[in-house]
Design an enzyme around this catalytic site. Structure first.
Site, mmCIF file in Angstrom:
data_model
loop_
_atom_site.group_PDB
_atom_site.id
_atom_site.type_symbol
_atom_site.label_atom_id
_atom_site.label_comp_id
_atom_site.label_asym_id
_atom_site.label_seq_id
_atom_site.Cartn_x
_atom_site.Cartn_y
_atom_site.Cartn_z
ATOM 1 N N LEU A 1 0.850 -1.122 -0.029
ATOM 2 C CA LEU A 1 0.068 -0.033 0.166
ATOM 3 C C LEU A 1 0.810 1.296 -0.150
ATOM 4 O O LEU A 1 0.435 2.277 -0.364
ATOM 5 C CB LEU A 1 -0.875 0.056 1.072
ATOM 6 N N GLY A 2 2.175 1.048 0.376
ATOM 7 C CA GLY A 2 3.037 2.219 0.518
ATOM 8 C C GLY A 2 4.352 1.625 1.234
ATOM 9 O O GLY A 2 4.255 0.751 1.835
ATOM 10 N N GLY B 1 10.081 -0.646 5.525
ATOM 11 C CA GLY B 1 9.525 -1.690 4.376
ATOM 12 C C GLY B 1 8.190 -1.508 4.166
ATOM 13 O O GLY B 1 7.348 -0.200 4.477
ATOM 14 N N PRO B 2 7.537 -2.065 3.234
ATOM 15 C CA PRO B 2 6.180 -2.014 2.716
ATOM 16 C C PRO B 2 5.150 -2.274 3.737
ATOM 17 O O PRO B 2 5.360 -3.060 4.564
ATOM 18 C CB PRO B 2 6.153 -3.098 1.568
ATOM 19 N N LYS C 1 1.732 -3.241 8.809
ATOM 20 C CA LYS C 1 2.972 -2.801 9.236
ATOM 21 C C LYS C 1 3.910 -3.914 9.892
ATOM 22 O O LYS C 1 3.592 -4.236 10.962
ATOM 23 C CB LYS C 1 2.958 -1.285 9.632
ATOM 24 N N ASP D 1 6.896 13.095 13.751
ATOM 25 C CA ASP D 1 7.057 13.023 12.231
ATOM 26 C C ASP D 1 6.029 13.269 11.424
ATOM 27 O O ASP D 1 5.539 12.477 10.640
ATOM 28 C CB ASP D 1 7.523 11.592 12.303
#
Ligand SMILES: Nc1ncnc2c1ncn2[C@@H]1O[C@H](COP(=O)(O)OP(=O)(O)OP(=O)(O)O)[C@@H](O)[C@H]1O
Length: 470
Positions: free
Chosen positions: A30-31, A36-37, A53, A150
């Protein structure tokens, strides 16, 4: 895939295999971020789609999961549904590794700026609506004393593709508890800024009921507000406030200078139709002094958030240049790294964390003689106390108190000259700034001065305390 045996100190973390409950689409993504992905997954019993995640299991991942979950029960924060501690074998790994697998609600609408790039007739009013969602998310975190640290466009996701989709904040990988108290059970602070102590005093007064209102300001939270200011500026005009004249994929020293001095503009040709109220929000959020920056409560009650005009903005057209948009994101991410830096550079390493060869050798010697002897601890503490006056100066330079008093810096310096063990080295730094024994003859660049003192303190802590009296 198997349930992992170790590292499950948190009772909310499931230890059986995620594949018992979910079908993970390992090959889709998904992103992608630094960890990592993020992959889609489907809950077996409901057939609902979620996002997964995968983090390497360790203290940092546990903090991320813990703080994300803590803030998660809110309409503007991506919800965390399940967390698994599993050993997973990824292609290329020689053997399965312990990972934390975080199942989150699926954010179908993608990232905020990609969405804006597709909007026709994007107005100040719409930007204000998005900002309200972002502000609600930050409010949630700050009211739980969590600084996100962030806040960037990639971490602001839309629930779906509908017109009224909510924005939600994700990625708590840099989040930290920010209640003005640096002490944790695992880390003895080698540095506590006077402002932090002030905050502690303030909190204790609040607890005793001496002070009624809450004053949520601390450094890390104020960084979040700075980020919100940058995101708003970009939403309004399509480019960031601190841009380098020479385009580069990395943050330039010119950009750094601009950020540190708070130098940005509202170029007339792009900003002439943007309301003064919107500019007022930007100005208050991008105040260079963190102490004067608007806090999240003040932002929530700013009239622009609920009363923005219908002026059409040009940002979607600017965002449609994909490479330009990537540059903007990269610059913001790098600026955030810079903002988190003072945290690291002024927090001196505990002896256990030090990478210095001398101190590691010394540690080794100690361990083989007498582990953590009382005498050693005392020496470390003494050395630490001797350096406190220097740390007070550094803190003062980085975050001068709101009610900065005339001559305060000079008094702190005199205190340090009279008491610290390394005063020759201190004097040579002071000479560079034309210190005449009582005051400076020229203007001191506080940040640079603080940096020099940080290095001095670091050099004093990365040596054997026995040798530090020279
Ligand atoms: N819940 C979700 N639903 C859909 N996509 C998601 C979700 N969470 C993350 N993503 C996508 O994956 C990307 C990376 O996620 P995230 O920021 O959490 O990872 P990271 O490794 O911590 O990234 P970073 O490099 O920013 O620290 C996001 O920018 C987004 O595009």
């Amino acid at each position: 895939m198997s349930g992992s045996s170790g590292g499950c100190d948190n009772f909310n973390i499931k230890t059986h295999s995620i594949t018992d409950d979910y079908i993970v689409l390992w090959k889709e993504k998904l992103g992608t971020g630094i960890t990592g992905p993020v992959r889609p997954c489907i809950k077996k019993d409901t057939r609902e789609r979620f996002a997964l995640k995968c983090l390497m299991d360790g203290p940092r991942a546990h903090t991320e999961v813990k703080l994300h979950r803590l803030c998660s029960d809110h309409s503007n924060i991506v919800r965390v549904l399940d967390v698994y501690a599993n050993d997973v074998l990824f292609p290329g790994d020689p053997h399965p590794k312990a990972r934390l697998l975080m199942v989150m609600e699926f954010m179908e609408g993608g990232e905020l700026f990609d969405r804006i790039s597709k909007e026709s007739g994007f107005t100040e009013r719409k930007a204000a609506k998005y900002l309200r969602h972002i502000t609600e998310a930050v409010y949630r975190c700050h009211s739980l004393n969590v600084a996100h640290r962030d806040l960037k466009p990639e971490n602001l996701l839309l629930k779906n593709n509908s017109e009224d989709a909510e924005i939600k904040l994700t990625d708590f990988g840099f989040a930290k508890v920010d209640d003005g108290n640096l002490q944790t059970p695992h880390f003895t602070p080698y540095y506590v800024a006077p402002q932090v102590l002030e905050a502690q005093k303030y909190k204790s007064k609040q607890r005793k009921g001496v002070i009624q209102t809450s004053k949520p300001y601390t450094y890390d939270k104020s960084c979040d507000m700075w980020s919100v200011g940058v995101i708003l500026y970009i939403m309004l005009c399509g480019y960031p406030p601190f841009y380098s004249e020479t385009p580069s994929r990395h943050i330039t020293s010119e950009m750094k200078r601009k950020i540190l001095s708070g130098k940005y503009e509202f170029p007339e040709e792009d900003w002439k139709f943007i309301s003064d109220a919107a500019k007022d929000v930007v100005r208050r959020l991008l105040h260079v002094d963190p102490g004067c920056r608007m806090n999240v409560q003040e932002l929530m009650s700013h009239p622009w958030l609920t009363d923005a005009p219908d002026t059409v903005l040009q940002s979607p057209a600017v965002f449609s240049n994909k490479e330009g948009l990537e540059d903007i994101k990269l610059a913001h991410a790098e600026q955030l790294t810079q903002m988190r830096l003072p945290d690291v550079s002024i927090t001196l390493k505990s002896i256990n964390e030090s990478q210095s060869i001398i101190i590691r050798k010394r540690k080794h010697r100690q361990n083989s003689q007498e582990e953590n002897s009382a005498e050693t601890k005392l020496k470390i503490r003494e050395n630490d106390l001797k350096l406190k006056p220097l740390r007070d100066i550094i803190a003062y330079c980085i975050m001068p108190p709101k009610d900065e008093k005339e001559g305060m810096l000079n008094r702190l310096i005199l205190n340090a000259v009279n008491s610290v063990c390394c005063h020759n080295k201190l004097l040579s730094i002071l000479e560079q700034w034309s210190w005449d024994g009582e005051k400076f003859q020229t203007k001191v660049e506080k940040r640079k001065f603080a940096q020099q003192l940080s290095e001095l303190v670091k050099s004093m802590t990365d040596v054997n305390p026995d040798e530090s009296n020279s």
